[in-house]
Design an enzyme around this catalytic site. Sequence first.
Site, PDB file in Angstrom:
ATOM      1  CB  SER A   1      -0.918   0.003   1.224  1.00  0.00           C
ATOM      2  OG  SER A   1      -1.796  -1.103   1.202  1.00  0.00           O
TER       3      SER A   1
ATOM      4  CD  GLU B   1       6.716  -7.184  -3.372  1.00  0.00           C
ATOM      5  OE1 GLU B   1       7.550  -7.928  -2.821  1.00  0.00           O
ATOM      6  OE2 GLU B   1       6.131  -6.273  -2.779  1.00  0.00           O
TER       7      GLU B   1
ATOM      8  CB  THR C   1       0.208  -7.306   4.573  1.00  0.00           C
ATOM      9  OG1 THR C   1       1.614  -7.516   4.660  1.00  0.00           O
ATOM     10  CG2 THR C   1      -0.492  -8.137   5.647  1.00  0.00           C
ATOM     11  CB  CYS C   2      -4.173  -4.807   3.107  1.00  0.00           C
ATOM     12  SG  CYS C   2      -5.953  -4.502   3.280  1.00  0.00           S
TER      13      CYS C   2
ATOM     14  CE  LYS D   1      -8.280 -10.018   9.176  1.00  0.00           C
ATOM     15  NZ  LYS D   1      -7.408  -9.290  10.127  1.00  0.00           N
TER      16      LYS D   1
ATOM     17  CB  ILE E   1      -4.525 -11.597  14.005  1.00  0.00           C
ATOM     18  CG1 ILE E   1      -4.232 -10.349  13.175  1.00  0.00           C
ATOM     19  CG2 ILE E   1      -4.269 -12.853  13.184  1.00  0.00           C
ATOM     20  CD1 ILE E   1      -2.819 -10.262  12.666  1.00  0.00           C
TER      21      ILE E   1
ATOM     22  CG  ASP F   1       2.673  -2.561   8.300  1.00  0.00           C
ATOM     23  OD1 ASP F   1       2.148  -1.443   8.423  1.00  0.00           O
ATOM     24  OD2 ASP F   1       2.016  -3.613   8.201  1.00  0.00           O
TER      25      ASP F   1
ATOM     26  CG  HIS G   1     -38.845   1.903  15.022  1.00  0.00           C
ATOM     27  ND1 HIS G   1     -38.419   1.320  16.197  1.00  0.00           N
ATOM     28  CD2 HIS G   1     -39.954   1.229  14.632  1.00  0.00           C
ATOM     29  CE1 HIS G   1     -39.256   0.349  16.518  1.00  0.00           C
ATOM     30  NE2 HIS G   1     -40.183   0.272  15.575  1.00  0.00           N
TER      31      HIS G   1
END
Length: 453
Positions: A40, A60, A77-78, A86, A194, A303, A416
């Site tokens: 990211s 990469e 990662t995400c 996930k 996690i 990160d 409502h």
Amino acid sequence: MPKHHRLQRRRFFSVHAESENGAEPLRHYDFDLFTTGGGSGGVRASRFAANFGASVAVCELPFSTISSETTGGVAGTCVLRGCVPKKLMVYASKYSHEFDESNGFGWKYDTEPKHDWSTLMANKMLSYSVLLIVDPHTGDVDGKLYTARHILISVGGRPSIPEIPGSEYAIDSDAALDLPSKPEKVAIVGGGYIALEFAGIFNGLKIYRSGILLANKCLLRGIEFHTEESPQTIVKSADGSLSLKTNKGTAEGFSHIMFATGRRPNTKNLGLESMGVKMNKNGAIEVDEYSRTTVPSIWAVGDVTDRINLKPVALMEGGALAKTLFQNEPTKPDYRSLSSLSLLLGCTLCVFSQPPIGQVGLTEEQAIKEYGDIDVYTQNFRPLKATLSGLPDRGFAVAVKAGLTKADFEATVGIHPTSAEEFVTMRTPTRKIRQSPESEGKTGLEAQAAAGV
């Protein structure tokens, strides 16, 4: 196929470097920005830089569903092994509860619905290389050298498993998202979000007794919690089953033992130490307020810096860096804006547990520290769906808009029937926190007035 991807090339930046005689010859580079790490933060910085006219390359590791020192994949990662897969597994696991809950609404099933693990794994998932830094402006990609005015490190982090006897038999969250066959019985070590999320996933997919080592033993909705226990040894039996020994005893018969005990920056084998890039004992790159490392031409976001490890934060850091380098607009990542960002996202904390947990604004402890005297309101209620399905009571969190107070919500007509209207029923404080005796018995506004706020 090419080992790097050039996002865009418009105009070429150059930088002066002092020569031995003191002159400043013009030095040209292959790229203005060479980014290692296609997650990211790296992609955001690279895209913004390219849009600002810089020539950019992204490097990469080869793709793999499980990250390592030699495998990774563009997207980070995400997307590859975090929030996205996930959450898809959370959706899959919820159906078992929906089937059970539907009985109260008159649905009957001739046979019990069955889940096919291989279908989920196949539908969940839809070659690159690594940069070795040779000098402050040069990177080595599979033996080919590339020069860049600036180098950005955004390689993220990986799950970390403590080194205990038998840890080689354990899996982490990466592996848990890509198991070739359905687990039979799982023990989860850890007490963070996690661990909670995977416990809900495995339990919903009818995997027997997912255990979490947290902190007094209890059974909650099919999940057995063992609290205040520490893992000591993992033993593999002749039949292939695993046993987990803790400071309080031994649990046996697991097909898998998963560790959800934290993550570490993925900074090995990049040549950072030899370049003088300072890192802490956890391997995180130390940066200044503009994301610059101890080497002026090398930067780091996301990160890998172990600041605030969230995708939206990495995006913010990457965008700020691009402005600093290529817009002549020095920009610091503004972590104070996280509260505003969280309002856009809905909450400052979101845990995909079952039921999910959401939080917005300050915790009670943080509010006491910042304001001193506070009133705390809580409410327990049964959602309308639970009246027939038999669901347990659930908590409720309201996304607080900037500047709004409890009085503002109470003045609003509730929608409502929704859970949101329960907010206006919280008329009496559950508890009052007062820092001084003279504030006792006073309302929040009165207490603030007494304190001169």
